[in-house]
Design an enzyme around this catalytic site. Structure first.
Site, PDB file in Angstrom:
ATOM      1  N   LYS A   1       0.828  -1.212   0.000  1.00  0.00           N
ATOM      2  CA  LYS A   1       0.000   0.000   0.000  1.00  0.00           C
ATOM      3  C   LYS A   1       0.863   1.263   0.000  1.00  0.00           C
ATOM      4  O   LYS A   1       2.084   1.191   0.185  1.00  0.00           O
ATOM      5  CB  LYS A   1      -0.910  -0.022   1.223  1.00  0.00           C
ATOM      6  CG  LYS A   1      -1.940  -1.149   1.203  1.00  0.00           C
ATOM      7  CD  LYS A   1      -2.778  -1.099   2.459  1.00  0.00           C
ATOM      8  CE  LYS A   1      -3.854  -2.152   2.487  1.00  0.00           C
ATOM      9  NZ  LYS A   1      -4.685  -2.032   3.699  1.00  0.00           N
TER      10      LYS A   1
ATOM     11  N   HIS B   1      -2.004  -5.369   1.654  1.00  0.00           N
ATOM     12  CA  HIS B   1      -3.323  -5.975   1.467  1.00  0.00           C
ATOM     13  C   HIS B   1      -3.083  -7.387   0.977  1.00  0.00           C
ATOM     14  O   HIS B   1      -2.127  -7.641   0.246  1.00  0.00           O
ATOM     15  CB  HIS B   1      -4.120  -5.198   0.406  1.00  0.00           C
ATOM     16  CG  HIS B   1      -5.301  -5.967  -0.125  1.00  0.00           C
ATOM     17  ND1 HIS B   1      -6.542  -5.904   0.451  1.00  0.00           N
ATOM     18  CD2 HIS B   1      -5.403  -6.852  -1.146  1.00  0.00           C
ATOM     19  CE1 HIS B   1      -7.376  -6.699  -0.213  1.00  0.00           C
ATOM     20  NE2 HIS B   1      -6.705  -7.284  -1.183  1.00  0.00           N
TER      21      HIS B   1
ATOM     22  N   ASN C   1      -1.624   0.054   7.141  1.00  0.00           N
ATOM     23  CA  ASN C   1      -1.077  -1.229   7.586  1.00  0.00           C
ATOM     24  C   ASN C   1      -0.215  -1.935   6.540  1.00  0.00           C
ATOM     25  O   ASN C   1      -0.071  -3.133   6.556  1.00  0.00           O
ATOM     26  CB  ASN C   1      -2.198  -2.133   8.099  1.00  0.00           C
ATOM     27  CG  ASN C   1      -3.216  -2.462   7.037  1.00  0.00           C
ATOM     28  OD1 ASN C   1      -3.004  -2.226   5.854  1.00  0.00           O
ATOM     29  ND2 ASN C   1      -4.335  -3.022   7.452  1.00  0.00           N
TER      30      ASN C   1
ATOM     31  N   TYR D   1     -12.259  -1.914  -3.949  1.00  0.00           N
ATOM     32  CA  TYR D   1     -12.772  -2.145  -2.599  1.00  0.00           C
ATOM     33  C   TYR D   1     -14.295  -2.072  -2.526  1.00  0.00           C
ATOM     34  O   TYR D   1     -14.860  -1.827  -1.466  1.00  0.00           O
ATOM     35  CB  TYR D   1     -12.146  -1.151  -1.620  1.00  0.00           C
ATOM     36  CG  TYR D   1     -10.734  -1.514  -1.226  1.00  0.00           C
ATOM     37  CD1 TYR D   1     -10.480  -2.598  -0.390  1.00  0.00           C
ATOM     38  CD2 TYR D   1      -9.646  -0.795  -1.700  1.00  0.00           C
ATOM     39  CE1 TYR D   1      -9.184  -2.946  -0.030  1.00  0.00           C
ATOM     40  CE2 TYR D   1      -8.344  -1.131  -1.338  1.00  0.00           C
ATOM     41  CZ  TYR D   1      -8.124  -2.211  -0.506  1.00  0.00           C
ATOM     42  OH  TYR D   1      -6.849  -2.551  -0.156  1.00  0.00           O
TER      43      TYR D   1
ATOM     44  N   GLU E   1     -10.065 -10.157  -7.356  1.00  0.00           N
ATOM     45  CA  GLU E   1      -9.015  -9.152  -7.236  1.00  0.00           C
ATOM     46  C   GLU E   1      -7.919  -9.286  -8.296  1.00  0.00           C
ATOM     47  O   GLU E   1      -7.446  -8.274  -8.823  1.00  0.00           O
ATOM     48  CB  GLU E   1      -8.390  -9.219  -5.839  1.00  0.00           C
ATOM     49  CG  GLU E   1      -9.357  -8.807  -4.756  1.00  0.00           C
ATOM     50  CD  GLU E   1      -8.792  -8.927  -3.356  1.00  0.00           C
ATOM     51  OE1 GLU E   1      -9.435  -8.429  -2.428  1.00  0.00           O
ATOM     52  OE2 GLU E   1      -7.697  -9.523  -3.186  1.00  0.00           O
TER      53      GLU E   1
END
Length: 142
Positions: free
Chosen positions: A12, A118, A115, A52, A129
Site C-alpha cells: 500500500k 493488502h 497497515n 474495494y 481481485e
C-alpha cells in the site's frame, strides 16, 4: 497441482513510502511463494473504489478509497501451496497491535488504516481481485 493457489497482495502507499517493498517481497519468497505478476500503479479514487467495492457500505469506505489513491502501490500475484492463508499469516492481523511478532504488519504498520499490505482474504476474493489488475495473459505460470 493440489493446494496451489494464487492470491493478490498489494504493498500500500505507506509501505511504498516507507521503502519496505524489498522486505515484503523477501518475506513472501522466503516462505516459498512465487511472484507471478507485479506492477507499480497509482490508482484514481474511482479505481480504488471499484477494487474495494465489497466495503462500499462500511463507514471507512471513503477514507479507504482516498488513502489507496494517495500514492503509488505495488500490486502482486503470488502463487504457492495455500497461498491465500500463507500470505495472510505473513502479513499479520489487520490491526498491527494484534499482529504476531515478526509479521509484516507488526514490524512496519503504524495503524489499522495504514497497515502496509493488502492480501486477498479467500480464494473467491482472489478470483475477483487478480483480474482487477492483471489480465490472464500477464500472469506468469511456472
Amino acid at each position: 497441482m493440489p493446494g496451489i493457489e494464487r492470491t493478490l497482495s498489494i504493498v500500500k502507499p505507506d509501505g511504498v513510502e516507507k521503502g519496505v517493498i524489498g522486505d515484503v517481497l523477501t518475506r513472501f519468497e522466503r516462505a516459498g511463494l512465487k511472484i507471478v505478476a507485479a506492477r507499480m500503479v497509482q490508482l484514481s479514487v474511482s479505481e480504488a473504489g471499484g477494487f474495494y467495492t465489497v466495503h462500499r457500505e462500511r463507514p471507512f469506505y471513503g477514507e479507504l478509497k482516498e488513502y489507496m489513491a494517495s500514492g503509488p502501490i505495488l500490486v502482486l500475484v503470488l502463487e504457492g501451496e495455500n497461498a491465500v492463508t500463507m500470505t495472510r499469516e505473513i502479513m499479520g492481523a489487520t490491526d498491527p497491535r494484534e499482529a504476531a511478532p515478526g509479521t509484516i504488519r507488526a514490524d512496519h504498520a503504524e495503524s489499522i488504516e495504514r497497515n502496509v499490505v493488502h492480501g486477498s482474504d479467500s480464494p473467491e476474493s482472489a478470483a475477483f481481485e487478480i483480474p482487477y489488475f492483471f489480465p490472464e495473459i500477464e500472469v506468469y505460470s511456472y
